[in-house]
Design a protein around this motif. Structure first.
Motif, PDB file in Angstrom:
ATOM      1  N   PRO A 203       1.025  -1.040  -0.105  1.00 54.38           N
ATOM      2  CA  PRO A 203       0.067   0.054  -0.066  1.00 54.38           C
ATOM      3  C   PRO A 203       0.588   1.141   0.497  1.00 54.38           C
ATOM      4  O   PRO A 203       0.340   2.095  -0.182  1.00 54.38           O
ATOM      5  N   ARG A 281      -5.715   0.958  -0.950  1.00 60.90           N
ATOM      6  CA  ARG A 281      -5.170   1.608   0.420  1.00 60.90           C
ATOM      7  C   ARG A 281      -6.820   1.173   1.499  1.00 60.90           C
ATOM      8  O   ARG A 281      -6.645   0.818   2.710  1.00 60.90           O
ATOM      9  N   VAL A 284      -6.812  -2.529   2.503  1.00 65.98           N
ATOM     10  CA  VAL A 284      -6.082  -3.264   3.696  1.00 65.98           C
ATOM     11  C   VAL A 284      -6.024  -2.410   5.605  1.00 65.98           C
ATOM     12  O   VAL A 284      -5.557  -3.042   5.874  1.00 65.98           O
ATOM     13  N   MET A 285      -7.199  -1.839   5.373  1.00 62.80           N
ATOM     14  CA  MET A 285      -7.849  -1.597   6.346  1.00 62.80           C
ATOM     15  C   MET A 285      -8.647  -2.580   6.994  1.00 62.80           C
ATOM     16  O   MET A 285      -9.036  -3.442   6.204  1.00 62.80           O
TER      17      MET A 285
END
Ligand SMILES: Nc1ncnc2c1ncn2[C@@H]1O[C@H](COP(=O)(O)OP(=O)(O)OP(=O)(O)O)[C@@H](O)[C@H]1O
Ligand SMILES: [Mg+2]
Lengths: 290, 355
Positions: A203, A281, A284-285
């Protein structure tokens, strides 16, 4: 320095470049937009008429086919380059300073050689009697020569080589710039090497990868000599067609319309890729993304 | 969980970053590694965390040798010197990271992260990115991220060094309070003696990769065993000379100028004939000493500085320069040039081998 001067100085400093860009870039662009809507007669551009004829003509199977091919080849090259460049960038970024500089120079070297010379170099390798086919034949793997040039494969191989550095450089810079403590912190919190890559390294380098891919893609779309020399007449691309339309047929309205389509298509792809970065992005959270 | 370092060694080129460190940290203890810059503090923490592999020695956690265990499989979390927060993740996700790696259920992650954020007083900031919170808040995010996984040992690498003085004081108290509440074994690395004294159960003073002394803050400050510990942990009056006699827990040292000074000693103190120094803290030196202050000298005042809570007096006694931190009283302190008697108790003086 008084407040007024401080406020105006940045603009003053920007003025020369702005002027150059206006005269050399913005005016021709506006002119092209205008040209694309004018009519064309065998005597040249007809500024008295306004028409969408140039754009409709681009829907001809021939022109649409060239656009489609150019777009497809460019995307394939960018995708393969991204996949090939990532491990290289990872490898280079973890070397010591001197080795990094040396390897980058090696990867940059194709860019220092004239495109035509490079293309002839590839001819020696890819041609029917080239090195690769000779080896394949000697090993008894093939009877007839494998067609590696004068087709799309040749163009793709040549441009991957020629434009590799535009993905590698920004990617390397981003990877080398990632604080190693971030990877250790991830490991310290229980992430295995693959998770560290997926949740931290990837990321953090994604924006640079996308930037590189966009540059690479626009270079592929605009490539002229390599497709001409390694693709031959069967693999016509937009840049070659634009050359013929503008400088041989002198059909400026059609040439301008082609440029507009190329410009808009590229812009759309740039915006799309930024979306990809953003969603990559978010992926990945865990909980925070809402 | 108890943590033990057994004769740990690590070299970087010619530098012995860790040069035979052995210590044992008890379960629930707040332990500090104190020493000057470059003495190997960070390297020791990184060895415990598994980022650095030692050349020799062992790291033993709760009886198990974890020296070769990979980074991600150690139940030890580290708060990095520069925090190392993930810039692309929100505060919430930074804290959740370790829980996700441990495959904790989503609902539990949510509650535990909220709890951890509340513990470090960051409730409500979960949706911000690290760049959107202050330095002090970043530090607390790093702490929450390390605490939330409930590790066996918490490692803190100068976590307060980037904060301004006020915030640092506040955070010291908070950190100690959190550590007590959670009851977690903690190792703090610092080069700030006040920080180490204020927070630790015990301290290991390090110099050039070696342990100089391990003890409680009081022991380190009042009974330093080496010259390095004595001078690193605060100011000292020094009398260098040769040990004359040792008897009844007392040693006397003769200085080249012919002065005799005594200090209380333990059994392992330098014996007669050894070069050694007697050291006394400035605040142990008294003006017009009472009867129990058996070490006395006549001195001439050189300067007097008013420091608010105390007065720093510099005086000269023959060839020796003396520092004395005197309580501020009602009477004005003696003026420069005045003749005074200074003294201290033998019990307040320590003997250390010449360095
Ligand atoms: N990766 C490395 N490569 C080479 N030398 C290193 C490396 N890491 C540490 N050192 C050296 O080892 C010694 C100890 O370093 P370390 O970072 O542990 O010190 P420190 O006590 O944490 O210092 P500080 O208080 O400045 O953070 C230093 O001399 C340092 O230069
Ligand atoms: Mg350090």
């Amino acid at each position: 320095m008084n407040a007024g001067a401080r406020r105006w100085l940045p603009f003053l400093l920007l003025l020369p470049l702005t002027a150059v860009l206006c005269v050399g870039f913005l005016l021709p662009l506006i002119q092209s937009v205008e040209n694309s809507f004018h009519g064309f007669s065998p005597r040249g551009i007809d500024r008295s008429t306004w028409t969408l004829a140039a754009y409709t003509k681009l829907f001809d199977p021939f022109y649409a086919g060239v656009f489609g091919r150019t777009l497809r080849i460019s995307l394939i090259i960018s995708a393969i380059t991204a996949v090939l460049a990532y491990p290289v960038a990872l490898y280079v970024a973890q070397l010591r300073g001197r080795a990094q500089a040396f390897l980058l120079l090696v990867y940059m070297s194709p860019w220092l050689i004239n495109v035509v010379v490079k293309a002839f170099g590839w001819t020696l390798l890819l041609g029917p009697r080239g090195t690769i086919n000779t080896i394949l034949r000697t090993l008894g793997l093939t009877d007839a020569p494998v067609p590696l040039m004068f087709n799309e494969t040749g163009v793709i191989i040549g441009l991957i080589h020629g434009h590799f550095i535009f993905v590698l450089l920004p990617l390397w810079a981003a990877l080398a710039g990632i604080d190693p403590n971030l990877r250790w912190a991830a490991g310290n919190l229980g992430a295995r090497p693959w998770e560290i890559f997926r949740r931290v390294t990837l990321p953090l380098s994604l924006p640079a990868l996308m930037a590189g891919v966009i540059i690479n893609f626009t270079m592929n779309m605009a490539a002229f000599a390599t497709p001409a020399l390694l693709g031959g007449t069967r693999v016509q691309v937009v840049s070659f067609l634009a050359y013929e339309v503008n400088l041989v047929d002198l059909n400026w309205p059609l040439g301008a319309a082609m440029s507009m389509v190329l410009l808009v298509a590229t812009l759309v792809l740039v915006v799309l890729s930024q979306r990809i970065v953003a969603s990559g992005r978010r992926r990945v959270m865990f909980e925070g993304a809402r | 969980m108890a943590l033990e370092l057994r004769d740990l060694r690590k070299r970087f080129g010619d530098v012995a970053a860790i040069d035979g460190v052995a210590l044992r940290i008890e379960d629930g203890e707040f332990f500090s590694l104190l020493g000057p810059s470059g003495c190997g503090k960070t390297t020791i923490l990184r060895t415990i965390a598994g980022i650095v592999t030692p050349d020799a020695g062992a790291v033993v956690l709760g009886g198990a040798d974890i020296t070769r265990r990979p980074l991600h499989a150690r139940d030890v979390t580290l708060v990095f010197q520069n925090y190392a927060l993930f810039p692309h993740l929100t505060v919430f996700d930074n804290v959740a990271f370790g829980l996700v790696m441990r495959r904790v259920a989503r609902a539990e992650i949510r509650t535990r992260v909220e709890e951890a954020l509340a513990l470090v007083r960051l409730a409500g900031l979960g949706q911000r990115y690290p760049a959107q919170v202050s330095g002090g808040q970043q530090q607390r995010v790093a702490l929450a991220r390390a605490l939330v996984v409930r590790p066996s040992v918490l490692l803190l690498d100068e976590p307060l060094s980037n904060l301004d003085a006020r915030l640092r004081d506040e955070m010291r108290g908070e950190l100690r309070e959190i550590q007590r509440r959670v009851g977690i074994t903690t190792i703090l690395v610092t080069h700030d003696i006040h920080e180490a004294f204020a927070m630790s159960d015990r301290i290991a003073v390090l110099d050039r990769g070696r342990v100089e002394q391990i003890g409680t803050p009081t022991e380190i400050y009042q009974r330093p065993r080496t010259r390095f510990v004595a001078t690193f942990s605060g100011q000292m009056n020094e009398f260098d000379g040769v040990v004359e006699a040792v008897a009844d827990g007392r040693a006397s040292v003769a200085t080249p100028a012919g002065r005799r000074v005594a200090a209380a000693v333990t059994d392992d103190a330098p014996g007669p004939g050894a070069r050694a120094s007697v050291m006394v803290r400035p605040e142990r030196v008294r003006l017009d000493p009472p009867a129990d202050a058996d070490q006395r000298l006549d001195a001439i005042v050189e300067s007097v500085t008013y420091l608010g809570g105390s007065i720093r007096m510099v005086a000269r006694a023959g060839g020796d320069r003396l520092l004395a931190d005197l309580p501020t009283g009602d009477a004005p302190p003696p003026a420069p040039g005045a003749r005074v008697v200074l003294g201290w108790r033998t019990a307040d003086a320590v003997l250390v081998a010449a360095g």
